[in-house]
Structure formats: structure tokens, C-alpha cells
Design an enzyme around this catalytic site. Sequence first.
Site, PDB file in Angstrom:
ATOM      1  N   SER A   1      45.759  40.402  35.135  1.00  0.00           N
ATOM      2  CA  SER A   1      45.479  41.442  35.805  1.00  0.00           C
ATOM      3  C   SER A   1      44.056  41.896  35.409  1.00  0.00           C
ATOM      4  CB  SER A   1      46.196  42.186  36.288  1.00  0.00           C
ATOM      5  OG  SER A   1      45.775  42.743  37.421  1.00  0.00           O
TER       6      SER A   1
ATOM      7  N   ASP B   1      49.995  35.379  45.031  1.00  0.00           N
ATOM      8  CA  ASP B   1      49.430  36.720  44.991  1.00  0.00           C
ATOM      9  C   ASP B   1      48.541  36.931  45.583  1.00  0.00           C
ATOM     10  OD1 ASP B   1      48.896  39.463  43.575  1.00  0.00           O
ATOM     11  OD2 ASP B   1      47.216  38.097  41.733  1.00  0.00           O
TER      12      ASP B   1
ATOM     13  N   HIS C   1      51.816  37.809  41.234  1.00  0.00           N
ATOM     14  CA  HIS C   1      51.205  38.099  40.363  1.00  0.00           C
ATOM     15  C   HIS C   1      51.297  38.292  39.236  1.00  0.00           C
ATOM     16  CE1 HIS C   1      47.916  40.630  39.224  1.00  0.00           C
ATOM     17  NE2 HIS C   1      48.260  41.673  38.697  1.00  0.00           N
TER      18      HIS C   1
END
Length: 480
Positions: free
Chosen positions: A199, A397, A454
Site C-alpha cells: 500500500s 484490489d 489488497h
Amino acid sequence: MVEPSTRLIAFRWKEGSAASSDVSEGATRGTTTFVVRDGIAHTIFEHEATGARLDYVSNSGICETTPGVAQHSGYLNVGGKENLFFWFFEARHNATAAPLAAWFNGGPGCSSMVGLFQENGPCNFANNNATVPTLNPYSFNEYANMLYIDQPIATGFSYGDDNVNSTLSSAPYIWRLLQAFYSQFPQYKNRDFGIFTESYGGHYGPQFASYFEQQNTAIAAGKLKGLNIPLVALGINNGWYDAILQEKATVHFSYNNTYKPLITASQHTSFLKTYNDQCLPLLEQCNALEGNNTACANAQDICYNDIDFSVISVADFDAYDVRAPFNNPVPPKNYMAYLQQDDVVKKIGAQGMYQECNAGIYELFQETGDNSRSYLPTLSTVVQSGIQTLIWAGDADWICNWFGGLASAEALTYSGSTAFKKKAVSNYTVNGATGGTFKTEGNLSWLRVFGAGHEVPYYQPALALQAFKQTMQKKTISST
């Protein structure tokens, strides 16, 4: 395996008692003392070279319960009230020779306990209704000694003054933590070292790697006292690298992803126009005016409100897994209640109430426009240095989607850039089963992971462990 903290075994503990000993000279010099608080034995190491202070407990019995596998958890005090929480797990196999890797979650301001308990740590909540974790057979410490760090200050269990407001200002704290860690645990200081993150790690990973390399150069030149960090690998899944590429990718992914369209064709056209007319010029201005916080913060506000938030507001989906509805996020959050139990907090040497993400940290980074700044130039220098690099992404994601991840990987500048960009992808298999598609050139690998949101290791644990091991072995990833 390394014996579980021989210093602790050598003493009989009494409430409030303390003992001390010296460690080696030079950059490793410091003093170790031992105390008991609330019935829990703590080791305290004062690192002379950096002024850092480690305060930790050993072998708490929490999370990693494999016999003979050591663990340590607690704090690095870097001055004043600034305390970073860390949790170290010895490798389950051949720990005396296994490499060392650090894991960082993103946010900015989100705890690395997310990665520990939901993704690649020694334990997880396999049963969604469980109140205690069970062993994870695909933990990254199946191969490497693992260090999980809550950063920056005020993230997760970390506490103190919120004075870190950018990726650049985060890196020195992590370097100091590692310097103190190596000094207290010298058996790990010459091992191959890897950074793995996700991320916002698309910012953290390149900057941390680059900063470590700069410090290593200064140490080698005699300009800085410290220990070399033998960085050999960098892995970033579903990273946020470059807003110019990735805001546009958000628009395209919202309409053309392989699961379901989140917006209509007309909305896609409208959002793309918004990107070109309103978002892109501001992002270009931000990256042209290095250090201009106002320009970068303004770009972040406009792009988020007019594209990201607007897409979310017109579609019912989870930003971290488009297959899930907005109000039913995956994976479940039951690990949080576990980390908020008083007895668990004491046993791991933590303090305060655990929080997964700190909105205050996010606001500090937002004020400097850190999100809008491209880290592709920094990541390019890391790849150019020869560090084995894996850029990978779960393809379900949305928030850091694989469209943007691939575009970012193909925009890197290094000796294999042209060949990498032209190369077609092939199936990536784990024991013959296809789990994604990949391509490699030189020391750079790209991997799209099928059926993963994710947090890739949660969805595809065997694949994640294989990719992790191959990268830590200084190899481009390959099918098995």
C-alpha cells in the site's frame, strides 16, 4: 535456532530487580539491564551510538507457539516520548543462518500488526469467529527471521509525539531502530536483509531502501558511525508509487477490471476528463515544484475528492476487494479485539490501546502532500543498485490496483527498462497451479496475483510465501 535470550535464562527474577552487562565495542556499544514490571520480565538496552533505547520482552508465548522459536517484542525509544513498537520472530527453520526481513504496513498511519495477524505473520485467525489465533503454516518466518514495526510514531502500539509528516522523515527512525536491534542481537547483523511492505509502502519501501543504502555508503566512507544494513531485497504489493499514473489507472480499473464494472461507460468518460482537466495538471505541478507542500496537498485534495471519493460514492464495493460489498470488508477484523486485551498487551510488552490506523498521522502526511509525490525516481535508483525487487499486486484490489502497479513497474528506469516493458507476461504457478501472471528482467520482477485483494498473503498464502522466498534468495521470481 538461536537460543531464546540466554541473558534472561541466566537470572532469577524478583519484582523490581535489575542487573546489567556490557556489549561489544564501537557501533554496537551499549548497556543492557533487566527489570520486571507487572510480573513481566523486560530487557532494556541503551545503544550508545544512536542514543536509542530498546525495552522489550522475550518469548511471550503470544502468536508464535512453535517449540524452540524465539520472539521479542517491545519498544525502541528514539528520544523524548517517541517510541516505536516492534515484534520480532525467529525463523522456524535454520534460524542461525536464515536472512532477516522487516515488514511495514502502509496508511500512512496503519499498524504492521495488520500484516502480522492478517497476512504473513506466525499466527492468524483462520476461523473468522475465533477469539484466539492459530499458527499460520505459510508465515514468512517459515523462511526468514521477521521484524514487524509499527511506524511512524503513534501508529498501532507506537506512541509519542506525532512529528513525522512525510515519507522522508520516516526513514531515519527505522534506520535507528535497526542499528539498536543489530547491536542488541548481533547474530543477525551480517544476514541478508529484505524490506517487504504494501500500500503506502510504495512510498516507504523505495525511500527506506534508498536511505539505508546512503547510510551504508557513509559508513563505508568513515563519515558515519554505524552498522551496515546488508539490503538485498525489496518487495512491495499493491503499492502507491506515483499518483500521476495511478489516479488514471483508478479510472480505467473502475470500468475495465476483470471482476465487474464499478462505473458505467459514460461515467468512465467523465472521470477520465476530470483526471485530465483537473487532477493531472496539479499533480504535474506538485512534482515539478519539489518541496512545495501547498501544491502537493492541493493536488491530493482535488484528485481524491473528484476521482477516488466520487467513484466510491457511486458504487457499492470494498475498496480493498471489489468482490466484497462496502459494508463487509475482507479480511475480518477480529484480531483487533485480541490485541486490545490487557493480558495480551502486557505479555508482549506493549502499552496503551491498540488502534489499527491513526487518522491523525494521515492528516499530517496530507498536509505535506506526501501522497502526490512520485517515488518512481527513488525506486528506480534502488533497482539500479542491484537490489532484488518484486512489484506485485492482488488483482481484486481497487485502491492500489494492479493496472497502476504494472504501469509503475514499466515506468522504472534501469538497464533492463526497455526489455522489461516489451516482455509479455507468463503464468506464475505454485506446484503446478496457476496463481497469477508475471514477467522479469534483470533484478526486477512483476507479479499479478489472481483472486487476491489488497492484502495478498491473506488470499494466496502459498503463492505469497513462494514469491517472498524467491525474492529473499536474490532471485527473480519463477514458477514451480
